[in-house]
Design a protein around this motif. Sequence first.
Motif, short mmCIF file in Angstrom:
data_model
loop_
_atom_site.label_atom_id
_atom_site.label_comp_id
_atom_site.label_asym_id
_atom_site.label_seq_id
_atom_site.Cartn_x
_atom_site.Cartn_y
_atom_site.Cartn_z
N LEU A 293 70.46 55.12 33.41
CA LEU A 293 70.50 55.08 31.93
C LEU A 293 71.18 56.14 31.00
N ASP A 294 72.33 54.79 30.21
CA ASP A 294 72.92 55.77 29.44
C ASP A 294 73.16 55.54 27.94
N ASN A 295 72.20 56.98 27.63
CA ASN A 295 71.34 56.72 25.84
C ASN A 295 72.63 57.11 25.11
N THR A 296 74.00 56.92 24.95
CA THR A 296 74.74 57.41 23.77
C THR A 296 74.64 56.35 22.76
N ASP A 297 74.83 55.15 22.82
CA ASP A 297 74.62 54.21 22.23
C ASP A 297 72.88 53.77 21.74
N LEU A 298 71.63 54.45 22.62
CA LEU A 298 70.68 54.16 22.13
C LEU A 298 69.67 55.09 21.45
N SER A 299 69.25 54.60 20.67
CA SER A 299 67.61 55.05 19.39
C SER A 299 67.12 56.14 20.69
N LYS A 300 66.22 56.92 20.41
CA LYS A 300 64.77 56.82 21.14
C LYS A 300 63.78 55.88 21.09
N GLU A 301 63.31 55.22 20.19
CA GLU A 301 63.09 53.90 20.44
C GLU A 301 63.46 52.44 21.45
N GLU A 302 65.05 52.82 21.40
CA GLU A 302 65.65 51.68 22.16
C GLU A 302 65.49 52.02 23.49
N GLN A 303 65.41 53.30 23.74
CA GLN A 303 65.35 53.81 24.90
C GLN A 303 63.53 53.94 25.57
N LEU A 304 63.03 54.69 25.04
CA LEU A 304 61.26 54.07 25.47
C LEU A 304 61.54 53.03 25.79
N GLU A 305 61.57 52.03 24.71
CA GLU A 305 60.87 50.24 25.64
C GLU A 305 61.78 49.77 26.53
N PHE A 306 63.14 50.53 26.47
CA PHE A 306 63.74 49.93 28.55
C PHE A 306 63.34 50.14 29.25
N VAL A 307 62.67 51.18 29.23
CA VAL A 307 61.71 52.19 30.46
C VAL A 307 60.47 51.77 30.45
N VAL A 308 59.69 51.39 29.48
CA VAL A 308 58.58 50.93 29.56
C VAL A 308 58.86 49.59 29.99
N LYS A 309 59.97 48.70 29.82
CA LYS A 309 60.06 46.83 30.35
C LYS A 309 60.04 47.14 31.50
N LEU A 310 61.01 48.15 31.36
CA LEU A 310 60.73 47.87 33.59
C LEU A 310 59.67 48.47 34.43
N ILE A 311 59.76 49.39 33.37
CA ILE A 311 57.88 49.78 34.24
C ILE A 311 56.75 48.43 34.72
N ALA A 312 56.67 48.27 32.85
CA ALA A 312 56.42 46.98 33.76
C ALA A 312 56.71 45.81 34.19
N ASP A 313 58.47 45.71 34.59
CA ASP A 313 58.46 44.51 35.80
C ASP A 313 58.64 44.95 37.15
N MET A 314 58.41 46.29 36.96
CA MET A 314 57.86 46.98 38.45
C MET A 314 56.68 46.74 38.22
N GLN A 315 55.86 46.73 38.44
CA GLN A 315 54.41 46.41 38.53
C GLN A 315 53.94 45.06 38.68
N LEU A 316 55.21 44.44 37.82
CA LEU A 316 54.18 43.05 38.65
C LEU A 316 55.34 42.43 39.84
N THR A 317 55.77 43.52 39.84
CA THR A 317 56.87 42.98 41.23
C THR A 317 55.77 43.45 42.70
N ARG A 318 55.11 43.88 41.75
CA ARG A 318 54.42 44.80 43.07
C ARG A 318 53.26 44.62 43.22
N GLU A 319 52.81 43.95 42.11
CA GLU A 319 51.61 43.33 42.11
C GLU A 319 51.80 42.01 42.93
N GLY A 320 52.99 41.42 42.46
CA GLY A 320 53.21 39.78 43.27
C GLY A 320 53.19 40.42 44.34
N VAL A 321 54.14 41.35 45.17
CA VAL A 321 54.02 40.74 46.69
C VAL A 321 52.97 41.13 47.05
N THR A 322 52.44 42.62 46.73
CA THR A 322 50.42 42.96 47.34
C THR A 322 50.01 41.90 47.14
#
Length: 236
Positions: free
Chosen positions: A206-235
């Motif tokens: 995660l290179d946050n040179t051009d990201l605001s605090k809010e943008e980086q948080l949003e990026f990671v929260v989405k990442l986690i949500a996608d991960m959880q979906l994938t896991r639920e899909g798998v399990t």
Amino acid sequence: MTKITIAIDGYSSCGKSTLAKALAQKLNYSYIDTGAMYRAITLFCLRNKLIDKKHHVDEEKVVKSLKKIKVDFKFNSHTKISETFLNDENIESLIRTMEVSDNVSKVSSIKEVREKMVILQREMGKNKAIVMDGRDIGTNVFPDAELKLFMTADVDIRAQRRKDEMTSHGQYFTVEEVKQNLMKRDYEDTHRKENPLTKAKDCIVLDNTDLSKEEQLEFVVKLIADMQLTREGVTG
Ligand code: DC
């Protein structure tokens, strides 16, 4: 949602703790700043003259002193942050000085210091639901963490951000002085023998040179949500 372990590693002053704190609050997870633990030991060493003016650390004495050092965190419900304690003294406001920053990489390179801290860190994270930031979290402390982030940003931007933060705490240094400290620490942290800072094979950079605090948080929260979906899909 399944509780996971989030490991955040990266260079100095990339905003790891800003992101980690925000994530922990959002997910209702604990947050552990492992850099604060190494800073606490460095403060102990400075107070007890185990480091001289030329930044030479008396490793043997540091190792001998380890049994006298207790580092832990207590949650301050007023400030909503976990504050760092050294032998039951709240030292949260004493560990971000340039003097500590100038010496912490050396202290944190001592094998026995790392061993003691890693035991504590694993204990703190044994029930998951934790965001931990540092230099060796995804590679060494929690190699099985479900999410590993490696943070980076342009060094000039990092130096400016850090300088602004220090100024807001009444510590006045030039951007160049701060930049030199960051570069020196990055070099020492990536070149030490014991668990140096490296990217875990399965990390997300995660290179946050051009990201605001809010943008980086949003990026990671989405990442986690996608991960959880994938896991639920798998399990599921
Ligand atoms: O995150 P920080 O800048 O407060 O960390 C201070 C120093 O502690 C950093 O320069 C290297 C060391 N450190 C480490 O070696 N391993 C960690 N897990 C965290 C920090």
